[in-house]
Design a protein around this motif. Sequence first.
Motif, mmCIF file in Angstrom:
data_model
loop_
_atom_site.group_PDB
_atom_site.id
_atom_site.type_symbol
_atom_site.label_atom_id
_atom_site.label_comp_id
_atom_site.label_asym_id
_atom_site.label_seq_id
_atom_site.Cartn_x
_atom_site.Cartn_y
_atom_site.Cartn_z
ATOM 1 N N UNK A 289 62.051 78.523 47.094
ATOM 2 C CA UNK A 289 61.455 79.526 47.966
ATOM 3 C C UNK A 289 60.278 78.896 48.707
ATOM 4 N N UNK A 290 60.297 79.034 50.042
ATOM 5 C CA UNK A 290 59.233 78.518 50.899
ATOM 6 C C UNK A 290 58.899 79.614 51.909
ATOM 7 N N UNK A 291 57.642 80.002 51.970
ATOM 8 C CA UNK A 291 57.194 81.040 52.909
ATOM 9 C C UNK A 291 58.046 82.310 52.834
ATOM 10 N N UNK B 271 64.461 84.298 44.407
ATOM 11 C CA UNK B 271 64.625 83.274 43.383
ATOM 12 C C UNK B 271 64.927 83.874 42.010
ATOM 13 N N UNK B 272 64.271 84.958 41.658
ATOM 14 C CA UNK B 272 64.522 85.583 40.349
ATOM 15 C C UNK B 272 65.957 86.107 40.263
ATOM 16 N N UNK B 273 66.503 86.590 41.391
ATOM 17 C CA UNK B 273 67.885 87.068 41.414
ATOM 18 C C UNK B 273 68.866 85.906 41.278
ATOM 19 N N UNK B 274 68.549 84.786 41.897
ATOM 20 C CA UNK B 274 69.381 83.582 41.780
ATOM 21 C C UNK B 274 69.437 83.160 40.322
ATOM 22 N N UNK B 275 68.289 83.125 39.684
ATOM 23 C CA UNK B 275 68.224 82.710 38.287
ATOM 24 C C UNK B 275 69.000 83.673 37.393
ATOM 25 N N UNK B 276 68.824 84.947 37.615
ATOM 26 C CA UNK B 276 69.518 85.956 36.820
ATOM 27 C C UNK B 276 71.032 85.883 37.028
ATOM 28 N N UNK B 277 71.453 85.730 38.254
ATOM 29 C CA UNK B 277 72.866 85.739 38.616
ATOM 30 C C UNK B 277 73.599 84.455 38.218
ATOM 31 N N UNK B 278 72.933 83.306 38.328
ATOM 32 C CA UNK B 278 73.613 82.031 38.160
ATOM 33 C C UNK B 278 73.157 81.209 36.958
ATOM 34 N N UNK B 279 72.383 81.763 36.073
ATOM 35 C CA UNK B 279 71.913 80.976 34.931
ATOM 36 C C UNK B 279 73.081 80.519 34.056
ATOM 37 N N UNK B 280 74.156 81.301 34.007
ATOM 38 C CA UNK B 280 75.332 80.912 33.237
ATOM 39 C C UNK B 280 76.042 79.698 33.803
ATOM 40 N N UNK B 281 75.777 79.383 35.065
ATOM 41 C CA UNK B 281 76.400 78.224 35.710
ATOM 42 C C UNK B 281 75.507 76.992 35.634
ATOM 43 N N UNK B 282 74.410 77.076 34.889
ATOM 44 C CA UNK B 282 73.567 75.903 34.672
ATOM 45 C C UNK B 282 72.279 75.859 35.467
ATOM 46 N N UNK B 283 71.867 76.972 36.055
ATOM 47 C CA UNK B 283 70.627 76.984 36.827
ATOM 48 C C UNK B 283 69.460 77.358 35.925
#
Length: 152
Positions: free
Chosen positions: A62-64, A82-94
């Motif tokens: 995340x930038x600006x 960013x928090x949604x990305x982490x929540x959604x894709x943590x199972x894929x290794x993020x």
Amino acid sequence: MKLIRTKEENLKENYLELHYDKMDDETSAVLDRLRDTLRYVEGTSGDKKVTIALTDIYYVETVDRKTFAYAKDACIEIKEALRDVLEEYSGAGFARISKSAVVNIYKIKKLQGDVNMRVIIYLKNDEKLIMNRSYKNEFYERLNKLQGRKTK
């Protein structure tokens, strides 16, 4: 369940086949894990809409107040926070490495300690990211879990 791996020369793309008589819990769990990695992320690059395979993304930053996903040869702006990305894709290794960045663990080449207990992350595309020390324990727990190691 048994796993048969076969190396085939000159394949244009790797593929998986699943042969089953009935869908049991073990087979379902394997498919659920694979589904996470076979997803795509949509975003924009300039004026064009772009789709990138989740497995091709090295990190998200995340930038600006804008969120960007970085692949080997592309950078796209995505709508998710960013928090949604982490929540959604943590199972894929993020995994989160700083307040403004999430990294794909499968795209890491090596980790190296740095001053003030930070960690330098070397990616397979030769980029470097810095992991802040406050995210270090959580990151290593995720890494160990993905590698099948027991955590404390």
